[in-house]
Design a protein around this motif. Structure first.
Motif, PDB file in Angstrom:
ATOM      1  N   ILE A 187       0.573  -1.073  -0.094  1.00 17.01           N
ATOM      2  CA  ILE A 187       0.334  -0.261   0.092  1.00 17.01           C
ATOM      3  C   ILE A 187       0.820   0.619  -0.268  1.00 17.01           C
ATOM      4  O   ILE A 187       1.960   1.464   0.770  1.00 17.01           O
ATOM      5  N   THR A 188       0.097   2.131  -0.909  1.00 16.89           N
ATOM      6  CA  THR A 188       0.981   3.671  -0.717  1.00 16.89           C
ATOM      7  C   THR A 188       0.164   4.729  -0.363  1.00 16.89           C
ATOM      8  O   THR A 188      -1.139   4.955  -1.422  1.00 16.89           O
ATOM      9  N   THR A 189       0.266   5.250   0.334  1.00 20.09           N
ATOM     10  CA  THR A 189      -0.392   6.645   0.394  1.00 20.09           C
ATOM     11  C   THR A 189       0.812   7.938  -0.375  1.00 20.09           C
ATOM     12  O   THR A 189       2.010   8.106  -0.375  1.00 20.09           O
ATOM     13  N   ILE A 190       0.041   9.008  -1.038  1.00 25.35           N
ATOM     14  CA  ILE A 190       0.213  10.059  -1.369  1.00 25.35           C
ATOM     15  C   ILE A 190      -0.606  10.938  -1.243  1.00 25.35           C
ATOM     16  O   ILE A 190      -2.022  11.320  -0.825  1.00 25.35           O
ATOM     17  N   PRO A 191       0.160  11.989  -1.359  1.00 22.81           N
ATOM     18  CA  PRO A 191      -0.662  13.268  -0.217  1.00 22.81           C
ATOM     19  C   PRO A 191      -1.701  13.430  -1.389  1.00 22.81           C
ATOM     20  O   PRO A 191      -1.421  13.673  -2.692  1.00 22.81           O
ATOM     21  N   THR A 192      -2.657  13.830  -0.868  1.00 21.85           N
ATOM     22  CA  THR A 192      -3.941  14.077  -2.497  1.00 21.85           C
ATOM     23  C   THR A 192      -4.167  15.647  -3.158  1.00 21.85           C
ATOM     24  O   THR A 192      -3.911  15.691  -4.194  1.00 21.85           O
ATOM     25  N   TYR A 193      -3.166  16.489  -2.279  1.00 19.12           N
ATOM     26  CA  TYR A 193      -2.566  17.459  -2.975  1.00 19.12           C
ATOM     27  C   TYR A 193      -1.133  17.169  -3.537  1.00 19.12           C
ATOM     28  O   TYR A 193      -0.698  18.474  -4.920  1.00 19.12           O
ATOM     29  N   ALA A 194      -0.560  15.772  -3.878  1.00 20.51           N
ATOM     30  CA  ALA A 194       0.358  16.044  -4.466  1.00 20.51           C
ATOM     31  C   ALA A 194       0.280  15.751  -5.863  1.00 20.51           C
ATOM     32  O   ALA A 194       0.622  16.317  -6.854  1.00 20.51           O
ATOM     33  N   LEU A 195      -0.831  15.398  -5.622  1.00 23.01           N
ATOM     34  CA  LEU A 195      -1.281  15.112  -7.722  1.00 23.01           C
ATOM     35  C   LEU A 195      -1.935  16.261  -8.537  1.00 23.01           C
ATOM     36  O   LEU A 195      -2.090  16.423  -9.513  1.00 23.01           O
ATOM     37  N   ILE A 196      -2.495  17.084  -7.585  1.00 27.90           N
ATOM     38  CA  ILE A 196      -1.947  18.545  -8.042  1.00 27.90           C
ATOM     39  C   ILE A 196      -0.953  19.275  -9.032  1.00 27.90           C
ATOM     40  O   ILE A 196      -0.585  19.751  -9.610  1.00 27.90           O
ATOM     41  N   ALA A 197      -0.014  18.852  -7.737  1.00 27.42           N
ATOM     42  CA  ALA A 197       1.703  19.584  -7.410  1.00 27.42           C
ATOM     43  C   ALA A 197       2.139  18.892  -8.512  1.00 27.42           C
ATOM     44  O   ALA A 197       3.173  19.426  -9.572  1.00 27.42           O
ATOM     45  N   ASP A 198       2.203  17.388  -8.614  1.00 31.64           N
ATOM     46  CA  ASP A 198       2.934  16.870  -9.543  1.00 31.64           C
ATOM     47  C   ASP A 198       2.424  16.129 -10.315  1.00 31.64           C
ATOM     48  O   ASP A 198       1.006  15.914 -10.419  1.00 31.64           O
ATOM     49  N   SER A 199       2.737  14.886 -11.400  1.00 31.75           N
ATOM     50  CA  SER A 199       2.643  14.584 -12.427  1.00 31.75           C
ATOM     51  C   SER A 199       1.554  13.107 -11.983  1.00 31.75           C
ATOM     52  O   SER A 199       3.275  12.844 -11.410  1.00 31.75           O
ATOM     53  N   PHE A 200       0.854  12.724 -12.612  1.00 34.50           N
ATOM     54  CA  PHE A 200       0.918  11.079 -12.691  1.00 34.50           C
ATOM     55  C   PHE A 200       0.670  10.474 -13.963  1.00 34.50           C
ATOM     56  O   PHE A 200      -0.521  11.296 -13.876  1.00 34.50           O
ATOM     57  N   LYS A 201       0.494   9.806 -13.802  1.00 35.38           N
ATOM     58  CA  LYS A 201      -0.547   8.630 -15.332  1.00 35.38           C
ATOM     59  C   LYS A 201      -1.053   7.758 -14.785  1.00 35.38           C
ATOM     60  O   LYS A 201      -1.167   6.731 -14.103  1.00 35.38           O
ATOM     61  N   ASN A 202      -2.200   8.193 -15.548  1.00 38.50           N
ATOM     62  CA  ASN A 202      -3.860   7.354 -15.072  1.00 38.50           C
ATOM     63  C   ASN A 202      -3.896   6.570 -16.488  1.00 38.50           C
ATOM     64  O   ASN A 202      -4.261   7.450 -17.073  1.00 38.50           O
ATOM     65  N   TRP A 203      -4.164   5.773 -15.785  1.00 43.09           N
ATOM     66  CA  TRP A 203      -4.967   4.219 -16.891  1.00 43.09           C
ATOM     67  C   TRP A 203      -5.797   4.339 -17.089  1.00 43.09           C
ATOM     68  O   TRP A 203      -6.289   3.100 -18.199  1.00 43.09           O
ATOM     69  N   ARG A 204      -6.587   4.997 -16.745  1.00 39.49           N
ATOM     70  CA  ARG A 204      -8.185   4.746 -17.062  1.00 39.49           C
ATOM     71  C   ARG A 204      -8.325   4.910 -18.746  1.00 39.49           C
ATOM     72  O   ARG A 204      -9.202   4.258 -19.106  1.00 39.49           O
ATOM     73  N   GLY A 205      -8.136   6.116 -18.971  1.00 42.99           N
ATOM     74  CA  GLY A 205      -7.744   5.897 -20.593  1.00 42.99           C
ATOM     75  C   GLY A 205      -7.929   4.965 -21.376  1.00 42.99           C
ATOM     76  O   GLY A 205      -8.382   4.821 -22.492  1.00 42.99           O
ATOM     77  N   MET A 206      -6.857   4.071 -21.260  1.00 36.13           N
ATOM     78  CA  MET A 206      -6.276   2.878 -21.552  1.00 36.13           C
ATOM     79  C   MET A 206      -7.618   1.641 -21.563  1.00 36.13           C
ATOM     80  O   MET A 206      -8.340   0.963 -22.450  1.00 36.13           O
ATOM     81  N   ALA A 207      -8.506   1.550 -20.400  1.00 35.66           N
ATOM     82  CA  ALA A 207      -9.384   1.294 -20.166  1.00 35.66           C
ATOM     83  C   ALA A 207     -10.353   1.161 -20.725  1.00 35.66           C
ATOM     84  O   ALA A 207     -11.827   0.968 -21.048  1.00 35.66           O
ATOM     85  N   GLU A 208     -10.638   3.043 -20.578  1.00 36.65           N
ATOM     86  CA  GLU A 208     -12.253   3.334 -21.122  1.00 36.65           C
ATOM     87  C   GLU A 208     -12.203   3.105 -22.959  1.00 36.65           C
ATOM     88  O   GLU A 208     -12.937   2.731 -23.266  1.00 36.65           O
ATOM     89  N   ALA A 209     -11.019   3.679 -23.585  1.00 33.53           N
ATOM     90  CA  ALA A 209     -10.966   2.641 -24.926  1.00 33.53           C
ATOM     91  C   ALA A 209     -11.178   1.269 -25.659  1.00 33.53           C
ATOM     92  O   ALA A 209     -11.474   1.238 -26.539  1.00 33.53           O
ATOM     93  N   GLY A 210     -10.334   0.471 -24.006  1.00 35.42           N
ATOM     94  CA  GLY A 210     -10.942  -1.044 -24.680  1.00 35.42           C
ATOM     95  C   GLY A 210      -9.833  -1.195 -25.731  1.00 35.42           C
ATOM     96  O   GLY A 210      -9.806  -2.223 -25.620  1.00 35.42           O
ATOM     97  N   GLY A 211      -8.477  -1.066 -25.367  1.00 32.46           N
ATOM     98  CA  GLY A 211      -7.581  -1.814 -26.345  1.00 32.46           C
ATOM     99  C   GLY A 211      -6.077  -1.196 -25.351  1.00 32.46           C
ATOM    100  O   GLY A 211      -6.084   0.039 -24.653  1.00 32.46           O
ATOM    101  N   ARG A 212      -4.981  -2.005 -25.514  1.00 38.03           N
ATOM    102  CA  ARG A 212      -3.939  -2.259 -24.191  1.00 38.03           C
ATOM    103  C   ARG A 212      -2.790  -2.108 -25.329  1.00 38.03           C
ATOM    104  O   ARG A 212      -3.005  -3.437 -26.227  1.00 38.03           O
ATOM    105  N   ARG A 213      -1.683  -1.479 -25.684  1.00 38.17           N
ATOM    106  CA  ARG A 213      -0.795  -1.147 -26.333  1.00 38.17           C
ATOM    107  C   ARG A 213       0.108  -2.683 -26.567  1.00 38.17           C
ATOM    108  O   ARG A 213       0.332  -3.124 -25.409  1.00 38.17           O
ATOM    109  N   ILE A 214       0.634  -3.081 -27.285  1.00 37.43           N
ATOM    110  CA  ILE A 214       1.453  -4.051 -27.180  1.00 37.43           C
ATOM    111  C   ILE A 214       2.475  -3.051 -28.332  1.00 37.43           C
ATOM    112  O   ILE A 214       2.237  -3.050 -29.798  1.00 37.43           O
TER     113      ILE A 214
END
Length: 418
Positions: free
Chosen positions: A236-263
């Motif tokens: 389990i990793t805990t991240i300060p909520t405000y760090a998600l605004i101050a720093d960059s992160f990758k959200n893979w939700r777009g991959m799941a919603e698009a219905g395709g995962r890249r090879i």
């Protein structure tokens, strides 16, 4: 009512004085409170409990689980005690302010807890809705709870010191700097939660990757101050909520919603194994179902070109010819298109990258139509299992770095030739 109490005391032969009257009033209030408590918690709550346990509606079960009915009943009891005291006692009675303060604190406490239960119930209901799960409601509800607790404490202090709560609220201005310091993380978390919600940046269930905090897994909780991520290794990793605004992160939700995962994986071909196809090679590969149309089309195109330009085909470097590597790429392209696990609505190709010291990279670039991790890995592995197996049919070799044994053979062979 007061005359009735005096008459009852005279009838019972009890001295009708101030202390006897007060004692009688307190006994009546206690008795009435116990009766109401029994009715509310045994009769009414028993019926509600039975209904909630057998109910199919989530909100009914959630009301009972979060003790909303119990806390509302206790709030109501405090109000009833306060009204009884106002009914039996005069406004100038010294006991009335004491009872009023105690009951007011009681109502304030259980009223606040009732609001907490209602917010917990709304959170449970929202978690069953996909749209609700995308919103960081937990952090918003925690902010409301914090604000409610602050207001309740101010009203409680005002009751205890006998001052207007307006005076205490006006004193908060002088304490702004201290409050901002003490509640820095909750305030930043509240602002970050609103931004995350408004911009749809993150939701519970999303796959979040944030190397700075060692997070790579599923978001399990978004609250006022922290975001919890269950990594794929089950840590389990805990991240300060405000760090998600101050720093960059990758959200893979777009991959799941698009219905395709890249090879996107390449194999390195030994450049010394690349050559033109002979007539025998062409006849043999023509039998491959995925290559029949390609070879027929390319053979006609090459023949027409060579005839038109009067090419001397006795010399291999003249004109146009099929190569084993180009034919292999065409085969892989057809194989990818024919694979039922490939998303044909997305980019799919087999391309040659810039050659280097480790051979000629042939890359498969496509998207699977199943985004689940295990299924994706199996599809990708099956594709490359097939690629490795058919290489020999095209007389191609995978590049292998020479081992120590191979180098000794090369050196020995070179010495003997001299």
């Amino acid at each position: 009512m007061k005359d009735l109490m005096h008459t009852a005391l005279n009838y019972l032969g009890i001295p009708n004085n101030e202390y006897a009257y007060l004692a009688a009033v307190i006994l009546v209030i206690l008795f009435t409170s116990l009766v109401i408590h029994w009715l509310l918690h045994k009769v009414v709550m028993g019926l509600l409990r039975a209904n909630a346990k057998s109910a199919e509606q989530l909100w009914k079960r959630s009301f009972y689980k979060n003790r909303l009915f119990t806390r509302v009943a206790l709030t109501l009891q405090g109000l009833i005690i306060f009204m009884q005291a106002r009914l039996w006692l005069d406004a100038d009675d010294s006991a009335l302010p004491v009872i009023a303060v105690i009951t007011s604190l009681w109502v304030l406490l259980y009223g606040l807890l009732s609001v907490y239960s209602l917010l917990d119930t709304l959170e449970d209901i929202s978690n069953t809705n996909p749209a609700g799960r995308r919103l960081p409601l937990r952090g918003i509800f925690q902010s409301i709870k914090l604000i409610g607790a602050t207001v309740a404490i101010i009203f409680a202090l005002a009751l205890l010191i006998g001052k207007s709560p307006v005076i205490l609220f006006s004193g908060l201005g002088a304490m702004t700097a201290i409050l901002l310091l003490v509640f820095k993380d909750p305030i930043l978390g509240l602002v970050a939660g609103i931004q995350l919600s408004a911009n749809k940046m993150l939701a519970v269930g999303d796959w979040l990757e944030m190397p700075k905090y060692g997070a790579d897994g599923e978001v399990t909780d978004i609250n006022l101050t922290t975001v919890k991520v269950r990594n794929w290794d089950k840590t389990i990793t805990t991240i300060p909520t405000y760090a998600l605004i101050a720093d960059s992160f990758k959200n893979w939700r777009g991959m799941a919603e698009a219905g395709g995962r890249r090879i996107k994986r390449a194999i390195n071909i030994d450049a010394t194994s690349v050559h033109f196809l002979s007539e025998e090679d062409v006849m043999r590969l023509r039998k491959a179902k995925l290559l029949t149309d390609y070879i027929e089309q390319k053979a006609k195109e090459i023949t027409d070109y060579n005839t038109q330009h009067q090419v001397d085909t006795s010399c291999p470097v003249n004109g146009r010819r099929l190569t084993n590597l180009g034919t292999f790429r065409a085969y892989l392209t057809a194989y990818i298109k024919a694979n039922p696990h490939i998303h044909l609505g997305m980019t799919h190709m087999v391309r040659q990258l810039s050659p280097g010291a480790e051979g000629i990279p042939i890359e498969v670039y496509a998207f699977t139509n199943n985004t689940e991790w295990l299924a994706y890995e199996n599809i990708q592995s099956d594709i490359f299992d097939h690629i490795f197996a058919v290489l020999a049919e095209f007389d191609l070799r995978i590049y292998q770095a020479p081992s120590g044994y191979d180098m000794r053979q090369i050196i020995t062979g070179s010495t003997q030739s001299h």
